[in-house]
Write a protein that holds these residues in place. Structure first.
Motif, PDB file in Angstrom:
ATOM      1  N   ASP A  58       0.850  -1.201   0.017  1.00  0.00           N
ATOM      2  CA  ASP A  58       0.119  -0.060   0.099  1.00  0.00           C
ATOM      3  C   ASP A  58       0.841   1.222  -0.161  1.00  0.00           C
ATOM      4  OD1 ASP A  58      -3.259  -0.397   1.805  1.00  0.00           O
ATOM      5  OD2 ASP A  58      -2.312  -1.314  -0.117  1.00  0.00           O
ATOM      6  N   MET A  59       2.007   1.339   0.410  1.00  0.00           N
ATOM      7  CA  MET A  59       2.951   2.466   0.667  1.00  0.00           C
ATOM      8  C   MET A  59       3.544   2.734  -0.695  1.00  0.00           C
ATOM      9  SD  MET A  59       6.505   2.578   0.725  1.00  0.00           S
ATOM     10  CE  MET A  59       7.165   1.218   1.480  1.00  0.00           C
ATOM     11  N   LEU A  60       3.687   1.566  -1.416  1.00  0.00           N
ATOM     12  CA  LEU A  60       4.156   1.665  -2.681  1.00  0.00           C
ATOM     13  C   LEU A  60       3.258   2.369  -3.743  1.00  0.00           C
ATOM     14  CD1 LEU A  60       6.521  -1.500  -3.428  1.00  0.00           C
ATOM     15  CD2 LEU A  60       7.269   0.566  -2.867  1.00  0.00           C
ATOM     16  N   LEU A  61       1.935   1.927  -3.469  1.00  0.00           N
ATOM     17  CA  LEU A  61       0.974   2.385  -4.312  1.00  0.00           C
ATOM     18  C   LEU A  61       0.696   3.900  -3.888  1.00  0.00           C
ATOM     19  CD1 LEU A  61      -1.477  -0.542  -3.978  1.00  0.00           C
ATOM     20  CD2 LEU A  61      -0.972   0.523  -6.274  1.00  0.00           C
ATOM     21  N   ALA A  62       0.765   4.131  -2.632  1.00  0.00           N
ATOM     22  CA  ALA A  62       0.505   5.703  -2.178  1.00  0.00           C
ATOM     23  C   ALA A  62       1.559   6.744  -2.713  1.00  0.00           C
ATOM     24  CB  ALA A  62       0.342   5.762  -0.614  1.00  0.00           C
ATOM     25  N   ASP A  63       2.828   6.118  -2.734  1.00  0.00           N
ATOM     26  CA  ASP A  63       4.233   6.939  -3.084  1.00  0.00           C
ATOM     27  C   ASP A  63       4.459   6.882  -4.599  1.00  0.00           C
ATOM     28  OD1 ASP A  63       6.238   6.280  -0.205  1.00  0.00           O
ATOM     29  OD2 ASP A  63       4.534   7.511  -0.422  1.00  0.00           O
ATOM     30  N   MET A 108      12.538   5.838  -1.251  1.00  0.00           N
ATOM     31  CA  MET A 108      13.544   5.541  -0.274  1.00  0.00           C
ATOM     32  C   MET A 108      13.434   5.626   1.207  1.00  0.00           C
ATOM     33  SD  MET A 108      16.608   7.028  -2.347  1.00  0.00           S
ATOM     34  CE  MET A 108      17.842   6.380  -1.351  1.00  0.00           C
ATOM     35  N   ALA A 109      12.912   6.632   1.608  1.00  0.00           N
ATOM     36  CA  ALA A 109      12.841   6.815   3.187  1.00  0.00           C
ATOM     37  C   ALA A 109      11.757   5.911   3.861  1.00  0.00           C
ATOM     38  CB  ALA A 109      12.319   8.243   3.513  1.00  0.00           C
ATOM     39  N   ASP A 110      10.662   5.659   3.000  1.00  0.00           N
ATOM     40  CA  ASP A 110       9.505   5.182   3.216  1.00  0.00           C
ATOM     41  C   ASP A 110       9.772   3.634   3.514  1.00  0.00           C
ATOM     42  OD1 ASP A 110       6.690   7.138   1.972  1.00  0.00           O
ATOM     43  OD2 ASP A 110       7.882   7.368   3.877  1.00  0.00           O
ATOM     44  N   PRO A 113       8.413  -1.599   8.371  1.00  0.00           N
ATOM     45  CA  PRO A 113       8.466  -2.937   9.288  1.00  0.00           C
ATOM     46  C   PRO A 113       8.630  -4.143   8.400  1.00  0.00           C
ATOM     47  CG  PRO A 113       6.335  -2.084   9.458  1.00  0.00           C
ATOM     48  CD  PRO A 113       6.910  -0.924   8.810  1.00  0.00           C
ATOM     49  N   ALA A 114       8.124  -4.174   7.330  1.00  0.00           N
ATOM     50  CA  ALA A 114       8.502  -5.088   6.253  1.00  0.00           C
ATOM     51  C   ALA A 114       9.773  -5.340   5.721  1.00  0.00           C
ATOM     52  CB  ALA A 114       7.454  -5.025   4.908  1.00  0.00           C
ATOM     53  N   PRO A 170       5.790   2.955  10.953  1.00  0.00           N
ATOM     54  CA  PRO A 170       7.262   2.616  10.649  1.00  0.00           C
ATOM     55  C   PRO A 170       8.183   2.404  11.645  1.00  0.00           C
ATOM     56  CG  PRO A 170       6.348   4.952   9.884  1.00  0.00           C
ATOM     57  CD  PRO A 170       5.277   4.210  10.691  1.00  0.00           C
ATOM     58  N   MET A 171       9.362   1.669  11.373  1.00  0.00           N
ATOM     59  CA  MET A 171      10.181   1.665  12.357  1.00  0.00           C
ATOM     60  C   MET A 171      10.618   3.068  13.442  1.00  0.00           C
ATOM     61  SD  MET A 171      12.647  -1.475  11.350  1.00  0.00           S
ATOM     62  CE  MET A 171      13.527  -0.565   9.938  1.00  0.00           C
TER      63      MET A 171
END
Lengths: 928, 454
Positions: free
Chosen positions: A534-539, A548-550, A555-556, A650-651
Motif C-alpha cells: 500500500d505504501m508503494l501504491l501511495a508513493d 527510499m525513506a518510506d 517494518p516489512a 514505521p520503525m
C-alpha cells in the motif's frame, strides 16, 4: 485447482545480475484433500502432513480464524470441516498452521448452494436421437445448465420455472436430468424414459394430429415441433398451424396440410365434411396489447386462449406483455365441437431516445438504450446485425455486441415484425486525439492493457491529459481490505488490475515492488506486506527520495533485510552491524554495483573492467548507519530493543543501539553521524544524489513498462528527467513516468508498422493474466484461482525466492543478444503451462459464450459469437480487441483458416479457438 | 532437433560412437580425451544464497588448528564439538555438520571428498595483493549474490559472460550426443547461466507436484495437437515478424512442447525404485534427475549435465536453525540419489558436486547470522571419486590472518572455481588443450586437475 505448494518456485539464474532461486523451506505443511465442493452443512475430513518439525500437530483455521466460525464454517481440532448453514459471501480457505507458528498451508473449499429441482420434463418419454426438452421446475437462474447423466446440454434459460435444452442420446436408457445454476451444486435428479422412434432416430418432422375430420368453415389446430411454414391444399392455415376449412366443398374432400420444420416436412390428412360448425365470430381480430375483443360462438360452454385471457362469456383480453409469437388462437367449445378464431397482436412500436451518454466504444461494448415501447421480445441491431439484447423495462434495454468500424452507425429495435425508426450513434471517438491502435498500445504500457472503454477515453482526451488525470486520481487500489493472516494478496492484485481505474498507479507500484523487493518467504504474514505494498501504491507518484525513506523504515523491509533490531558493533562479543540492508539498498534499490554513464552504459577503468560504485568498506559504513531501529511499540507502550515483529507503523529509533560515530559515505563524503534519524537522512541523501540513480532506476522503469532493450539515448532522456523535472527537483516520479511513456522511442511503433528487431517485452505472468481478462471487459473477483496459477507460471506473487526479484532485469535471452528479464521465468516448461492457462479459461464452457475459470474469473465472448459465421470478421474483431488491430495479415489468414476448419464444432468453439490462437501466440505475449 | 523414432535415435547414437571409435586411431576428435567411453553425467547442486562452509566442515584436531580456534572466531554461531560428525583427513580430524550423517557415511566409504576453500579467483591471491585494490587481480563485486553466482556459473570473473561452463562443455561434447532427441543439459531448478552454451540450451524439467504419481512435473499442451487449435498453434510458431523477442518466445514454446512430448512419452511413471525422502525439495529434484537418467538411452544421450538448486542459504539471521534443516535435506537427498545411481548401474559414471556463490564470514553479524564472504568448502560425491580425504588447502581460521580478506574470517580462496570445474571437465572428457575454452583463466593456476576423480 491445485493445492498451492508454496515451496516449489522454479526459477532461472543467469545473466549479469543473476538471480537466486530458492527452492526453499525445510519445514512444510501439506493438506489433503485439495480443492473440494460441498453444500451447506456438508462436511469434509482434512488431514495435514507436517515435515521438518518434531511436533507434527497443526492448528486448523477457516479463512484465517482458528476453528472457524458460524459464518464461514467450523473446523474441529481433528480437521473435520463443517460448512455453514448459509452460503458464505467470500471464498473459504481451510488452513493448517504448524507448531512453529509460521509454517502453514491452505486449500480452498467451495461451499455451493443446492441446485434447483426439476418437476417435469417434456416430452416424456423423450424421443431417442437428437432431442429438445422443456424442463419445468423452480429456482432456475440465467446461465443455468442442464445435464443428462454426465453430459452437459446446450441450455436456454426461459424463466425461473422453465428451461429448454438440446441433446443427443442414441439409446433408450433412462435419461437422468439435473440442473445447476451458476455457482451451485447439481440439483436433484429426475429420471425420464427415452423411447425409440420408428426408423431408428427421431430426426423426422412430425405433425399432430396426423388426420382430422373438419367441418366446412370450421377450424382445426395442428402442431409440429419447430415448424416454420404451413400450407394446405384447400382452405387456409395460419403461421401457428391453425387450419380453417373452406366455406364450400371443393372438388375433393381430401386436403393435405403440410408443416415444414427443422427436420424436414410432415403432412396430415384432413377430410372435409359438411355439417354444422362451431363458428366463432369474429374469425379474426387484430389487437393491441391489453385490448379487448368480444367473441361469440353459439352455445359455447367454455373458452380458452393460447395467450392472454378470455372470460367464460368470450370476452378476450390481449396479454399486457408481448409473447414470443404475435399469433394467438381463441378456442370455443360448444355443441358442434371446437371452433377457433385467430387474434394477431400488434407489437408496440419501439422508440429509441438514447444509447448511453457517449459514443459506443470501438470493439466489444455494452450500453443501455432508453426509449419507449420495449418488450421482452425486443431485439436491437447495429447496422442490421443483431446485438445481444436484455429487456430491462418498457423504457430500457441493455445491449451488447461488437462494433467494428468507427463512424456513424444506425441502431434499431424490433418487437417481432415491428421495427423502430433508426437511431444514429457514434461508434468510436469523433475528433480522436490519437488513433485506436495508439490508445490501445499506450494502455499496454501505462495500464494492464486496454479495455474498449479505456481506449475510447484515451482517444477522446489524448495521452498527456490521460497521464495528468491518472496522477490526479486519488488512490483507489489498496490491500487494506485483506483481513486474513495469510493468503489473498495475489488474488486481490489481479482483481484490482482488471478493474480499478487507477491503472497507472498500480503499474508503477508493481514495478517499484520489483525494485524494492520483499517476500512472504520471510515475512510470512499479511500484516506487514499489505502495508508495504500500500505504501508503494501511495508513493508511486511522489518522489524517489520519499520512497527510499518510506521503504527504509517500513517494518516489512526491516524484517526482510535485517535492519530491524540491527545492533551497533559489540567489541566484547565480537559482533558487528548486519550488512544486509546497507548492501541491497545500494546494489538493488538505488545505484547498482557498477558506475554508470547517464545513458545506462557501464563505465570502465584502465584495465577495461567495470568500476565499482562502492567497496566492502562502504557497505560496512552504511551498515553502521542503519543501526538502532526497531519495530514501533503498541500505542502507549515504550520502545523496546529486540521487540518482536509488529506492523504498528514505521520503525522507530532506539538511540542506545545506534552507532553515532562519523561515517564515510559514497563519493568520499563523510557524515558526522549523530542520532539515528539524522544519520539516516544524511545517508539516504548521499545515496539519492549519486549520479547512478537516474539511469539505474530509469532503465528498470522503462523495462517494466515499455521495452526490455531501450536505446542509450532513451535511457539518457529518462535519467535527465530524474535528475531535474524541469523545475529543479530531483527524483520527481511523475516527471520520470511521463518521460518513460511519452518518449518518442516508446511511441514509435504505435501504428504497428515500425517493428524494430529489439522492440518489446514479454508480459510477465501477472500482466498476462490480468490483460487477458481485461481485454474482453471480463470480470475478476477475489475468489479467482490465479494465486496458485501465477506460481505455476513462475511468478509466485509477493513471494519471490530472494530480494533479487522473480527475475533479473539484465537476463540475456538465450539465442539472442537481447535482454529480457521476464524470459528468465519463461522456461520451456512454464511456456507450455501458460498456453494451458489460456485454454483452461478460453475453452472452459461447452457451447456457451461465457467462459469461467473458477468462481472469480469470467470472460463473455457473446459479442464475438455473432461474428463466427464470417471468420474474417471474427478474426478482425479479435485483432482489434487483443492486438490493437495491427496483426500481420499472414497471421490473420492462418487463424481464419483454423476458425473455418472448426466450423463443425459450432460458433462458440470457433470463437474459443480464435481466442486461444491469439492469446497463446508469442506475437501477443510479447507486447511491442 | 526434431522428433524421430526411437529406433532411429539409438541407431544414430551407436553409429556416432562407432565412428568415433574408428577415428580415435587417427588422433583426437573435437578435443575428446576418450571416445566411446560410455555414459557419464555431472550433477551440480547449487546452494543458493551462500552456504556457510565454516559450519559445514569444522577443524577438530589438525596439525594447523583445532576446535577452540574455530570457536573463538564463531562465537554465538559455533556448533557444539560433541555434535559434530568426525571424519579423518589423513591424521587430521574434522567434524561435519550434525545434519550430514549420510555424507559422513559416503566419505568414510571413500565415495565423497571435501574440496576446501574454493572460490572465484582471477589468479592465486595473497592477502596483501587483495588489499592492494588492483581490479585486475581480484574478481569484481565479490560480495554481491548476483555477480558471484554469475561468476561461479560462467567461469569468468568480471560478470559479463553470457554462457556458463556447463553449456560450454556440452558445446564441445556435441558429437557425443549426435543422436540425441533431448537436450544434453537438464535443469530441475531453473535455466541458469551454467546450463547455457553457444549452441546448448537446457531442458527445464520440474519435479512432479506433491502428491502426483508422475515421474516429472513437465506440462504438456492441453489443446489437442491435431484439432484446428493445436494445428493453428504449431503454424503460428513459424511466423517471424522481425521482432527478436517474439521469435525467442516462439522458440521456447516450440522446444517446450517438443521436450515435454519426448520426455513424458518415455517417462509416464518412474522406473527407479530407490526411495527418496518426502517433503524435501532437493530430493524431489534429484529423483527427477534419476528418472531422466533412467531413460538416457532412449533420449540418445551419452553425456548429460544436470542442474539442481536448493535455496535460502543466505543466513543473515537464524543461521543455526535454517542451515540445520537445509543441510539435512542436502545430505538425505544426495544419499538417496547415490543409491539410485547404484540401482541404475551408473554410480561410476555419475559425479555429483556442490557449489554456492560464496561462503560466509566466520565472525557473526548480530547474534545469529553471518555476512557474505568468499572461499567455501564443497563436496564431490560418486563411485569414481577418490574420496575419504580433502583436496585443496584447508585455511587457517585466525581472524585477520593470512587467509582472511579482512578481519571477519572472509576466506581468500586457495583453489579456484576454474580448477574445481576443470577437474570435473577432464573426467567428463574435455581434453586439456580445450580447457581454456571452458575456463578462460585456467592458465593462471598451477594445476588444472585437483585429482579428486579417478
Amino acid at each position: 485447482m491445485r493445492i498451492r505448494v508454496k515451496n516449489l518456485t522454479v526459477l532461472c539464474c543467469a545473466g549479469v545480475f543473476s538471480l537466486l532461486a530458492g527452492v526453499a523451506q525445510a519445514q512444510s505443511v501439506s493438506i489433503s484433500p485439495g480443492y473440494t465442493t460441498i453444500g451447506v452443512n456438508g462436511t469434509v475430513q482434512y488431514a495435514a502432513t507436517v515435515t521438518g518439525l518434531s511436533n507434527t500437530a497443526v492448528t486448523w483455521s477457516v479463512s484465517g480464524v482458528n476453528g472457524g466460525n458460524a459464518q464461514n464454517g467450523t473446523i474441529s481440532t481433528a480437521g473435520l470441516y463443517k460448512a455453514p448453514a448459509t452460503i458464505p459471501a467470500n471464498g473459504i480457505t481451510v488452513g493448517a498452521l504448524a507448531s512453529d507458528g509460521k509454517t502453514s498451508s491452505e486449500v480452498y473449499v467451495n461451499v455451493a448452494p443446492p441446485g434447483p429441482s426439476i418437476t417435469a420434463v417434456s416430452p416424456n418419454p423423450v424421443p431417442v436421437g437428437q432431442y429438445t426438452v422443456t424442463l419445468t421446475g423452480k429456482g432456475f437462474q440465467s446461465g443455468a445448465t442442464v445435464r443428462n447423466g454426465n453430459i452437459n446440454l446446450s441450455t436456454t434459460y426461459v424463466n425461473a420455472t422453465t428451461l429448454t435444452a438440446n441433446g443427443y442420446q442414441g439409446t433408450t436408457a433412462a435419461g437422468v436430468f439435473q440442473v445447476e445454476n451458476p455457482g451451485s451444486l447439481w440439483g436433484p435428479a429426475l429420471s425420464v424414459p427415452f423411447s425409440g422412434s420408428s426408423g431408428g432416430g427421431s430426426t423426422t418432422q412430425t405433425i399432430s394430429p396426423t388426420s382430422a375430420s373438419v367441418k366446412l368453415g370450421a377450424t382445426q389446430q395442428f402442431t409440429s415441433s419447430g415448424a416454420t411454414s404451413w400450407s394446405a391444399t384447400a382452405g387456409t392455415i395460419s403461421s401457428s398451424g391453425l387450419y380453417t376449412a373452406p366455406a364450400t366443398m371443393p372438388a375433393s374432400s381430401a386436403v393435405t396440410v403440410t408443416a415444414k420444420g427443422p427436420n424436414g416436412s410432415a403432412a396430415a390428412s384432413v377430410t372435409l365434411v359438411s355439417g354444422a360448425v362451431q363458428a366463432v365470430t369474429p374469425a379474426s381480430a387484430t389487437l393491441a396489447l391489453g385490448a379487448t375483443q368480444q367473441f361469440t360462438s353459439a352455445g359455447a360452454t367454455s373458452w380458452t386462449a393460447s395467450a392472454g385471457s378470455i372470460s367464460s362469456a368470450g370476452l378476450y383480453t390481449a396479454p399486457a406483455t408481448l409473447p414470443s409469437s404475435a399469433a394467438v388462437t381463441i378456442t370455443a367449445n360448444g355443441p358442434n365441437g371446437a371452433g377457433h378464431a385467430s387474434v394477431t397482436l400488434i407489437p408496440p412500436t419501439p422508440v429509441i431516445t438514447s444509447a448511453g451518454s457517449g459514443p459506443l466504444p470501438l470493439g466489444s461494448f455494452s450500453a443501455t438504450l432508453t426509449g419507449t415501447g420495449f418488450t421482452s421480445q425486443s431485439v436491437a441491431k447495429l447496422n442490421g446485425s443483431a446485438l445481444g439484447t436484455t429487456y430491462g423495462s418498457a423504457t430500457t434495454l441493455k445491449i451488447s455486441g461488437y462494433a467494428s468500424a468507427s463512424g456513424s452507425a444506425s441502431l434499431t429495435v424490433s418487437n417481432l415484425s415491428v421495427t423502430s425508426q433508426p437511431f444514429t450513434v457514434q461508434v468510436g471517438v469523433a475528433n480522436a486525439q490519437v488513433s485506436a491502435a495508439t490508445a490501445r498500445r499506450f494502455l499496454q504500457q501505462a495500464a494492464f492493457g486496454p479495455t474498449p472503454n479505456d481506449a475510447a477515453h484515451v482517444q477522446t482526451i489524448g495521452l498527456q491529459p490521460w497521464l495528468t488525470e491518472q496522477y490526479g486520481m486519488a488512490q483507489v487500489s489498496t490491500y487494506s481490505g485483506i483481513t486474513s493472516s495469510q493468503g489473498g494478496m495475489p488474488a486481490h492484485f489481479l482483481t484490482m488490475a482488471v478493474s480499478n481505474p487507477d491503472q497507472l498507479r498500480q503499474r508503477v507500484a508493481f514495478a517499484l515492488s520489483q525494485i524494492f523487493v520483499t517476500s512472504f518467504e520471510k515475512l510470512i504474514w499479511n500484516d506487514n506486506m499489505t502495508l508495504f505494498q500500500d505504501m508503494l501504491l501511495a508513493d508511486a507518484f511522489t518522489n524517489y527520495r520519499q520512497i527510499m525513506a518510506d521503504v527504509t523504515l517500513s517494518p516489512a523491509m526491516g524484517q526482510y533485510l535485517d535492519m530491524a533490531n540491527n545492533a551497533k558493533a559489540d567489541p566484547q562479543a565480537g559482533s558487528v552491524a548486519n550488512e544486509n540492508y546497507a548492501r541491497e539498498l545500494m546494489q538493488l534499490f538505488t545505484i547498482g554495483t557498477n558506475m554508470l554513464n547517464s545513458d545506462g552504459s557501464i563505465q570502465y577503468d584502465k584495465n577495461n573492467l567495470p568500476i565499482p560504485t562502492y567497496s566492502q568498506f562502504t557497505v560496512t559504513e552504511f551498515a553502521r548507519v542503519f543501526t538502532g531501529w526497531t519495530y514501533a511499540p503498541a500505542s502507549g507502550q515504550a520502545v523496546e530493543w529486540n521487540s518482536y515483529i509488529s506492523s504498528n507503523g514505521p520503525m522507530v529509533p532506539y538511540e542506545a543501539q545506534h552507532d553515532e560515530g562519523s561515517k564515510t559515505l559514497l563519493n568520499g563524503a563523510t557524515s558526522p553521524g549523530g542520532a539515528a534519524q539524522q544519520d539516516l537522512n544524511a545517508a539516504l541523501d548521499n545515496i539519492f544524489n549519486h549520479p547512478n540513480v537516474g539511469p539505474f532506476v530509469g532503465k528498470q522503469l522503462i523495462q517494466h513498462l515499455v521495452k526490455s532493450n531501450p536505446s542509450a539515448a532513451y535511457i539518457s532522456r529518462v535519467a535527465a528527467a530524474f535528475n531535474n523535472n524541469g523545475k529543479g527537483v530531483r527524483g520527481d516520479m511523475q516527471a520520470v513516468i511521463t518521460a518513460v511513456l511519452l518518449d518518442p522511442e516508446a511511441r514509435a511503433n504505435d501504428a504497428g508498422s515500425a517493428d524494430q528487431a529489439s522492440d518489446g517485452h514479454l508480459q510477465e505472468p501477472a500482466l498476462f493474466i490480468a490483460g487477458m481478462v481485461r481485454a474482453f471487459g471480463g470480470q475478476m473477483t477475489d475468489q479467482n484461482y490465479y494465486s496458485s496459477e501465477l506460481a505455476n507460471l513462475g511468478q509466485d506473487l509477493f513471494n519471490p525466492a530472494s530480494v533479487f526479484n522473480y527475475y533479473s532485469p539484465g537476463y540475456q535471452v538465450p539465442g539472442t543478444t537481447l535482454t529480457g528479464g521476464e524470459f528468465e521465468i519463461h522456461t520451456p516448461n512454464n511456456a507450455i503451462v501458460r498456453d494451458n492457462e489460456v485454454s483452461n479459461l478460453m475453452f472452459s464452457a461447452y457451447q456457451k459464450p461465457v467462459q469461467t475459470y473458477g468462481p472469480g474469473t469470467t470472460v463473455d465472448l457473446t459479442p464475438f459469437v455473432q461474428l463466427a459465421s464470417t471468420p474474417a470478421t471474427l478474426v478482425s474483431a479479435l485483432d482489434l480487441t487483443l492486438t490493437r488491430g495491427v496483426m500481420p495479415s499472414a497471421m490473420k489468414s492462418a487463424i481464419v483458416s483454423a476458425v473455418t476448419a472448426d466450423a463443425s464444432n459450432g460458433s462458440v468453439h470457433q470463437v474459443q479457438t480464435a481466442c486461444f490462437l491469439i492469446l497463446s501466440s508469442s506475437y501477443y505475449n510479447v507486447w511491442h | 532437433m526434431y522428433i524421430r523414432s526411437r529406433r532411429d535415435f539409438l541407431r544414430t547414437a551407436l553409429q556416432s560412437a562407432t565412428a568415433l571409435g574408428a577415428m580415435s586411431a587417427f588422433g583426437r576428435i573435437n578435443a575428446l580425451a576418450s571416445s566411446g567411453s560410455g555414459y557419464q553425467a555431472l550433477v551440480c547442486i547449487f546452494l543458493a544464497g551462500g552456504n556457510d562452509g565454516h559450519n559445514t566442515v569444522v577443524p577438530l584436531t589438525t596439525a594447523q588448528q583445532n576446535y577452540s580456534l574455530y570457536q573463538q572466531g564463531r562465537q554465538t554461531l559455533a556448533l557444539p564439538q560433541s555434535s559434530l560428525l568426525t571424519i579423518m583427513n589423513g591424521s587430521d580430524s574434522y567434524g561435519l555438520h550434525p545434519a550430514l550423517p549420510e555424507i559422513q557415511t559416503l566419505y568414510n566409504q571413500g565415495h565423497a571428498a571435501v574440496l576446501a576453500n574454493v572460490g572465484n579467483l582471477v589468479q592465486p591471491l595473497t592477502r596483501s595483493a587483495y588489499l592492494g585494490n588492483n581490479s585486475a587481480l581480484v574478481p569484481s563485486a565479490l560480495f554481491s549474490h548476483s555477480d558471484q553466482t554469475g561468476q561461479w556459473q560462467s567461469g569468468s570473473t568480471n560478470g559479463t559472460a553470457s554462457t556458463g561452463w556447463g553449456g560450454r562443455m556440452m558445446d564441445l561434447m556435441a558429437s557425443q550426443n549426435s543422436g540425441a532427441v533431448f537436450p544434453s543439459i537438464t535443469s530441475t531448478g531453473g535455466c541458469g547461466l551454467f546450463c547455457t552454451g553457444q549452441q546448448t540450451f537446457p531442458a527445464t524439467v520440474p519435479p512432479p507436484y506433491s502428491g502426483s504419481t508422475s515421474a516429472t512435473g513437465m506440462a504438456t499442451l492441453n489443446v489437442g495437437q491435431s484439432g484446428p487449435a493445436g494445428a493453428g498453434l504449431q503454424q503460428l510458431l513459424t511466423f517471424d515478424n522481425g521482432v527478436q523477442l517474439v521469435q525467442a518466445g516462439n522458440g521456447i514454446v516450440s522446444r517446450g512442447n517438443q521436450y515435454a512430448n519426448t520426455l513424458t512419452g518415455l517417462l509416464a511413471h518412474s522406473s527407479v525404485s530407490t526411495k527418496f525422502p518426502a517433503n524435501n525439495p532437493l530430493a524431489a529434484q534429484l529423483q527427477t534427475v534419476a528418472n531422466v537418467m533412467s531413460v538416457r538411452a532412449s533420449l540418445g544421450l551419452t553425456r548429460q549435465i544436470f542442474f539442481c538448486q536448493l535455496g535460502s542459504f543466505d543466513t543473515h539471521g537464524t543461521q543455526l536453525e535454517t542451515q540445520q534443516a537445509l543441510l539435512q535435506q542436502l545430505s538425505q537427498a544426495v544419499s538417496a540419489f547415490y543409491q539410485a545411481t547404484q540401482e541404475l548401474g551408473i554410480d561410476n559414471s555419475v559425479t555429483t558436486f556442490t557449489a554456492s556463490e560464496f561462503g560466509r564470514t566466520l565472525n557473526p553479524s548480530g547474534t545469529d547470522g553471518s555476512d557474505h564472504a568468499w572461499g567455501n568448502h564443497h563436496f564431490i560425491i560418486g563411485s569414481d571419486v577418490k574420496g575419504g580425504r580433502f583436496y585443496g588447502s584447508f585455511p587457517s581460521l585466525v581472524l585477520g590472518g593470512a587467509q582472511d580478506a579482512n578481519t571477519r574470517g572472509t576466506l581468500i580462496p586457495t583453489t579456484s572455481v576454474a580448477q574445481y570445474g576443470a577437474t570435473l571437465a577432464q573426467w567428463f572428457g574435455v581434453g586439456a588443450s580445450s580447457m581454456a575454452t571452458v575456463f578462460p583463466n585456467i592458465g593462471n593456476f598451477t594445476s588444472a586437475n585437483l585429482g579428486f576423480l579417478g
